[in-house]
Design a protein around this motif. Structure first.
Motif, PDB file in Angstrom:
ATOM      1  N   UNK A  20     -21.316   8.148  -4.573  1.00  0.00           N
ATOM      2  CA  UNK A  20     -20.160   8.950  -4.133  1.00  0.00           C
ATOM      3  C   UNK A  20     -19.896   8.649  -2.657  1.00  0.00           C
ATOM      4  N   UNK A  21     -19.315   7.495  -2.366  1.00  0.00           N
ATOM      5  CA  UNK A  21     -19.169   7.066  -0.970  1.00  0.00           C
ATOM      6  C   UNK A  21     -18.260   7.974  -0.148  1.00  0.00           C
ATOM      7  N   UNK A  22     -18.569   8.045   1.143  1.00  0.00           N
ATOM      8  CA  UNK A  22     -17.751   8.802   2.078  1.00  0.00           C
ATOM      9  C   UNK A  22     -16.967   7.834   2.960  1.00  0.00           C
ATOM     10  N   UNK A  23     -15.932   8.344   3.588  1.00  0.00           N
ATOM     11  CA  UNK A  23     -15.067   7.515   4.429  1.00  0.00           C
ATOM     12  C   UNK A  23     -15.187   7.964   5.882  1.00  0.00           C
ATOM     13  N   UNK A  24     -15.440   7.024   6.764  1.00  0.00           N
ATOM     14  CA  UNK A  24     -15.501   7.346   8.189  1.00  0.00           C
ATOM     15  C   UNK A  24     -14.096   7.582   8.731  1.00  0.00           C
ATOM     16  N   UNK A  25     -13.904   8.729   9.374  1.00  0.00           N
ATOM     17  CA  UNK A  25     -12.615   9.027  10.000  1.00  0.00           C
ATOM     18  C   UNK A  25     -12.625   8.636  11.464  1.00  0.00           C
ATOM     19  N   UNK A  26     -13.673   9.058  12.184  1.00  0.00           N
ATOM     20  CA  UNK A  26     -13.783   8.641  13.578  1.00  0.00           C
ATOM     21  C   UNK A  26     -15.164   8.962  14.128  1.00  0.00           C
ATOM     22  N   UNK A  27     -15.521   8.239  15.167  1.00  0.00           N
ATOM     23  CA  UNK A  27     -16.761   8.474  15.906  1.00  0.00           C
ATOM     24  C   UNK A  27     -16.376   9.083  17.251  1.00  0.00           C
ATOM     25  N   UNK A  64     -21.469  11.725  17.610  1.00  0.00           N
ATOM     26  CA  UNK A  64     -21.458  11.973  16.179  1.00  0.00           C
ATOM     27  C   UNK A  64     -20.245  11.370  15.512  1.00  0.00           C
ATOM     28  N   UNK A  65     -19.940  11.849  14.315  1.00  0.00           N
ATOM     29  CA  UNK A  65     -18.801  11.291  13.593  1.00  0.00           C
ATOM     30  C   UNK A  65     -18.279  12.295  12.565  1.00  0.00           C
ATOM     31  N   UNK A  66     -17.023  12.066  12.166  1.00  0.00           N
ATOM     32  CA  UNK A  66     -16.378  12.852  11.117  1.00  0.00           C
ATOM     33  C   UNK A  66     -16.188  11.950   9.911  1.00  0.00           C
ATOM     34  N   UNK A  67     -16.488  12.479   8.737  1.00  0.00           N
ATOM     35  CA  UNK A  67     -16.282  11.729   7.505  1.00  0.00           C
ATOM     36  C   UNK A  67     -15.517  12.588   6.505  1.00  0.00           C
ATOM     37  N   UNK A  68     -14.870  11.908   5.581  1.00  0.00           N
ATOM     38  CA  UNK A  68     -14.336  12.607   4.414  1.00  0.00           C
ATOM     39  C   UNK A  68     -15.242  12.248   3.249  1.00  0.00           C
ATOM     40  N   UNK A  69     -15.836  13.267   2.653  1.00  0.00           N
ATOM     41  CA  UNK A  69     -16.816  13.041   1.606  1.00  0.00           C
ATOM     42  C   UNK A  69     -16.146  12.845   0.241  1.00  0.00           C
ATOM     43  N   UNK A  70     -16.948  12.494  -0.753  1.00  0.00           N
ATOM     44  CA  UNK A  70     -16.416  12.181  -2.079  1.00  0.00           C
ATOM     45  C   UNK A  70     -15.678  13.360  -2.716  1.00  0.00           C
ATOM     46  N   UNK A  71     -16.046  14.598  -2.311  1.00  0.00           N
ATOM     47  CA  UNK A  71     -15.369  15.768  -2.870  1.00  0.00           C
ATOM     48  C   UNK A  71     -14.051  16.055  -2.175  1.00  0.00           C
TER      49      UNK A  71
END
Length: 285
Positions: free
Chosen positions: A232-239, A247-254
């Motif tokens: 369930x890969x996540x997508x990097x939005x920004x570091x 740190x970083x923000x991601x959008x997760x598979x859900x």
């Protein structure tokens, strides 16, 4: 109130509002609660008799702090009944957050409301003890004692090693790549032996309920998470900076957002803070 006086009052408030938000957020650990408090202060400011206010900034600081103290008393039951680990709502890429980083905000949580107010107003925002006393309605000597007690409690939360911002962001990027690819060798190279892992799901999303402590336990947890991420890969939005930490923000598979903040000491990751509670991430959308 005449239009000119009304405009002057709004202009004065708008100038001070960023400072009020910083005070309220650091007192409450919540962006939404801070906005509510600052909005209530604005309403009181607009209703105030301007002839009785000699120092608008002091008046507004005083109002916001007192509203925060009232809120902390009313919210204590909510905090005690919180599901799992409580972390403050994340602020992203705010350079002035370096004065109160995430670990320090967690240390503030262990203080009484009055200790927190005295420490923040005096030690962080540079307010004289006489003004602190007027704000929290205690005498200056008592305020000095409150701040001193708070200082003792939070001393350990201060960073012992100041890390270069760019280097910190590089470590955050390396952690993201290694944790998402399952490169345990690389992860092991950048984690400290005393590393800890903390996650806040608020009972709304899956998350560990207690902190995971120590290199071996954290590595085991990251290895397990890596197997889930592959499926369930996540997508990097920004570091960037999150509560003053790389740190970083991601959008997760859900489809939900997630923030990961890293406390770095002596070139290694000492603590990992993951925010998964969707209620605390709404403002990032």
């Amino acid at each position: 109130m005449a239009n000119a006086e009304l405009e002057d009052a709004v202009t004065e408030y708008s100038r001070i509002r960023p400072k009020l938000m910083r005070v309220a957020y650091r007192m409450l650990g919540s962006v939404f609660d801070a906005e509510d408090v600052v909005q209530e202060a604005f309403i009181r400011w607009m209703k105030a008799d301007r002839s009785d206010v000699r120092e608008p900034e002091a008046y507004l600081h005083r109002t916001v702090t007192r509203l925060c103290l009232d809120h902390l008393k009313s919210a204590r039951y909510q905090r005690e009944s919180y599901v799992g680990t409580w972390l403050p709502e994340p602020l992203v890429n705010e350079d002035d957050q370096e004065d109160v980083t995430l670990p320090l905000m967690l240390a503030l949580e262990r203080l009484s409301p009055l200790e927190r107010a005295a420490f923040l107003l005096h030690d962080v925002f540079g307010v004289a003890f006489e003004e602190v006393a007027a704000t929290i309605e205690r005498d200056p000597a008592a305020c000095r004692q409150l701040a001193a007690r708070a200082r003792t409690h939070v001393r350990e939360a201060r960073p012992r090693f100041k890390i270069d911002k760019q280097r910190g962001l590089q470590i955050a990027e390396a952690f993201f790549v290694a944790s998402r690819s399952g490169d345990m060798q690389r992860l092991g190279d950048i984690l400290r032996i005393d590393v800890s892992f903390h996650a806040d799901g608020g009972g709304k999303r899956p998350a560990v309920t207690d902190a995971i402590l120590g290199f071996d336990a954290v590595m085991e947890a990251l290895k397990y998470l890596a197997t889930l991420i592959v499926e369930n890969p996540s997508t990097l939005i920004r570091i960037g900076l999150i509560n003053g930490l790389p740190g970083f923000i991601t959008r997760e598979a859900d489809g939900e957002l997630q923030t990961t903040a890293l406390e770095i000491e002596d070139g290694g990751i000492a603590a990992i803070y993951v925010m998964r509670n969707p209620d605390k991430l709404k403002h990032l959308h």
